[in-house]
Design a protein around this motif. Structure first.
Motif, PDB file in Angstrom:
ATOM      1  N   LEU A 257     -23.510 -38.310 -21.690  1.00  0.00           N
ATOM      2  CA  LEU A 257     -23.925 -39.228 -22.726  1.00  0.00           C
ATOM      3  C   LEU A 257     -23.095 -40.714 -22.309  1.00  0.00           C
ATOM      4  O   LEU A 257     -23.876 -41.653 -22.392  1.00  0.00           O
ATOM      5  CB  LEU A 257     -23.353 -38.893 -23.931  1.00  0.00           C
ATOM      6  N   LEU A 258     -22.125 -40.395 -21.649  1.00  0.00           N
ATOM      7  CA  LEU A 258     -21.415 -41.778 -21.354  1.00  0.00           C
ATOM      8  C   LEU A 258     -21.814 -42.466 -20.266  1.00  0.00           C
ATOM      9  O   LEU A 258     -21.991 -43.741 -19.861  1.00  0.00           O
ATOM     10  CB  LEU A 258     -20.000 -41.549 -21.006  1.00  0.00           C
ATOM     11  N   VAL A 259     -22.429 -41.623 -19.287  1.00  0.00           N
ATOM     12  CA  VAL A 259     -23.072 -42.299 -18.033  1.00  0.00           C
ATOM     13  C   VAL A 259     -24.556 -43.061 -18.592  1.00  0.00           C
ATOM     14  O   VAL A 259     -25.238 -43.560 -17.787  1.00  0.00           O
ATOM     15  CB  VAL A 259     -23.144 -41.600 -17.009  1.00  0.00           C
ATOM     16  N   GLY A 260     -24.925 -42.659 -19.696  1.00  0.00           N
ATOM     17  CA  GLY A 260     -26.235 -43.080 -20.052  1.00  0.00           C
ATOM     18  C   GLY A 260     -27.349 -42.058 -20.448  1.00  0.00           C
ATOM     19  O   GLY A 260     -28.452 -42.795 -21.021  1.00  0.00           O
ATOM     20  N   ALA A 261     -27.035 -40.857 -20.585  1.00  0.00           N
ATOM     21  CA  ALA A 261     -28.007 -39.855 -21.349  1.00  0.00           C
ATOM     22  C   ALA A 261     -28.048 -40.368 -22.777  1.00  0.00           C
ATOM     23  O   ALA A 261     -27.064 -40.474 -23.611  1.00  0.00           O
ATOM     24  CB  ALA A 261     -27.681 -38.662 -21.130  1.00  0.00           C
ATOM     25  N   ALA A 262     -29.272 -40.265 -23.271  1.00  0.00           N
ATOM     26  CA  ALA A 262     -29.600 -40.316 -24.877  1.00  0.00           C
ATOM     27  C   ALA A 262     -29.519 -39.070 -25.554  1.00  0.00           C
ATOM     28  O   ALA A 262     -29.140 -38.646 -26.706  1.00  0.00           O
ATOM     29  CB  ALA A 262     -30.787 -41.007 -25.102  1.00  0.00           C
ATOM     30  N   ALA A 263     -29.677 -38.088 -24.621  1.00  0.00           N
ATOM     31  CA  ALA A 263     -29.621 -36.421 -25.294  1.00  0.00           C
ATOM     32  C   ALA A 263     -29.233 -35.634 -24.030  1.00  0.00           C
ATOM     33  O   ALA A 263     -29.545 -36.009 -22.604  1.00  0.00           O
ATOM     34  CB  ALA A 263     -30.683 -36.256 -25.918  1.00  0.00           C
ATOM     35  N   VAL A 264     -29.063 -34.360 -24.293  1.00  0.00           N
ATOM     36  CA  VAL A 264     -28.678 -33.468 -23.025  1.00  0.00           C
ATOM     37  C   VAL A 264     -29.483 -32.093 -23.423  1.00  0.00           C
ATOM     38  O   VAL A 264     -29.858 -31.927 -24.533  1.00  0.00           O
ATOM     39  CB  VAL A 264     -27.194 -33.355 -22.822  1.00  0.00           C
ATOM     40  N   GLN A 265     -29.618 -31.463 -22.224  1.00  0.00           N
ATOM     41  CA  GLN A 265     -30.121 -30.115 -22.372  1.00  0.00           C
ATOM     42  C   GLN A 265     -29.234 -29.293 -21.747  1.00  0.00           C
ATOM     43  O   GLN A 265     -28.440 -29.278 -21.139  1.00  0.00           O
ATOM     44  CB  GLN A 265     -31.728 -29.920 -21.555  1.00  0.00           C
TER      45      GLN A 265
END
Length: 311
Positions: A257-265
């Motif tokens: 998230l901190l490096v730019g992801a809006a969501a994670v899998q």
């Protein structure tokens, strides 16, 4: 502070949590009902689908590695028609957001899959696996070349009104360039990374551990690579990013998230600990409360410059 808003939005999809079940690790969406907390899962990306059923690779096709897993399942699946008739109604009844992951050996197959899914009740988006070999081009992955990735994305875009999310291959030399090209071709977001090609050998028998010889490496061993690639794509393209690769807990998810992801899998860890959904979501909420963050979505891209950096 008040309760934390755990909702996120990506590619027009409003997810109640930023946690998505990764394709290939959560079956067709209903298999984990007895062991996983579905309330923690924002969406489910179902097992990859071709037009026709596939038997996959012969065994052995899974091998545990240090901090990871090597697999050569070979995209064994039931085919799009059986999925729609038998699997989708069951997972749709669970009330979860369903993302259909599609695979193709040709541009025509991607296009046909998109057209079929466009009419399917209960499918909210399409994740396009461009790590598939393009038979017409001699077997090279669609995702290795920006132009080939764009052509696959364009074909899917023409076939559907649903959000289109290409899943990028770590085999590409410049993932940010691939992301820019699929954006031009109509992608709404990207997900990354897919597994990394790898192999293992039994030194006593001197034979490969997998019948297919080479498989895909996943799990915590690849996480630092995945974090770097998500960072590069988030900085180098305008598309929203879904990050994945070895997430085992809230701290891992926060890196993405901190490096730019809006969501994670989350994928491989689901095999190890189906409780990963609850403790990861609880950990994210605890972090937000500790840092007085009212909404988890505000953490996207919030990494600060490195110590001593002039940035």
């Amino acid at each position: 502070m008040p309760s934390v808003d755990m909702g996120v939005e990506i590619a027009g999809l409003k997810l109640p949590t930023p946690l998505i079940a990764a394709s290939g690790t959560f079956g067709y969406g209903d298999e984990y009902q007895q062991v996983a907390d579905y309330d923690c899962i924002g969406a489910i990306s179902v097992k990859g689908l071709y037009l026709e059923p596939r038997k996959g690779c012969p065994p052995p096709r899974i091998w545990e590695t240090p901090s990871g897993m090597l697999n050569a399942i070979g995209l064994q699946e039931v085919g799009i028609r059986r999925f729609l008739a038998e699997k989708l109604p069951v997972v749709r009844a669970l009330g979860k957001i369903v993302i259909a992951n599609i695979c193709g050996s040709s541009l025509a197959e991607y296009g046909e899959l998109a057209r079929i899914l466009d009419q399917a009740e209960g499918v909210a988006g399409i994740e396009v696996n461009i790590s598939c070999p393009n038979v017409a081009e001699g077997g090279i992955e669609f995702g290795c070349d920006p132009d080939m990735a764009a052509r696959a994305t364009e074909v899917v875009r023409r076939g559907t009104r649903l959000p289109v999310i290409p899943k990028l291959s770590p085999s590409a030399s410049d993932l940010a360039a691939v992301a820019r090209r699929v954006a031009e071709a109509g992608a709404d977001a990207v997900s990354l990374i897919n597994t990394i090609p790898a192999m293992a050998v039994d030194v006593e028998t001197r034979r490969p551990r997998l019948a297919n010889v080479v498989g895909g490496l996943s799990g915590p061993a690849i996480r630092p690579i995945a974090v770097r690639m998500v960072w590069e794509v988030a900085r180098g393209s305008r598309l929203p990013v879904i990050g994945m690769g070895g997430i085992a807990n809230a701290e891992d998810a926060l890196e993405f998230l901190l490096v730019g992801a809006a969501a994670v899998q989350i994928g491989t860890m689901n095999f190890v600990d189906p409780g990963v959904w609850r403790h990861t979501l609880d950990g994210l909420a605890a972090y937000c409360r500790r840092h007085e963050v009212p909404a988890v979505r505000t953490l996207t891209g919030a990494m600060l410059p490195a110590a001593g950096s002039r940035a």
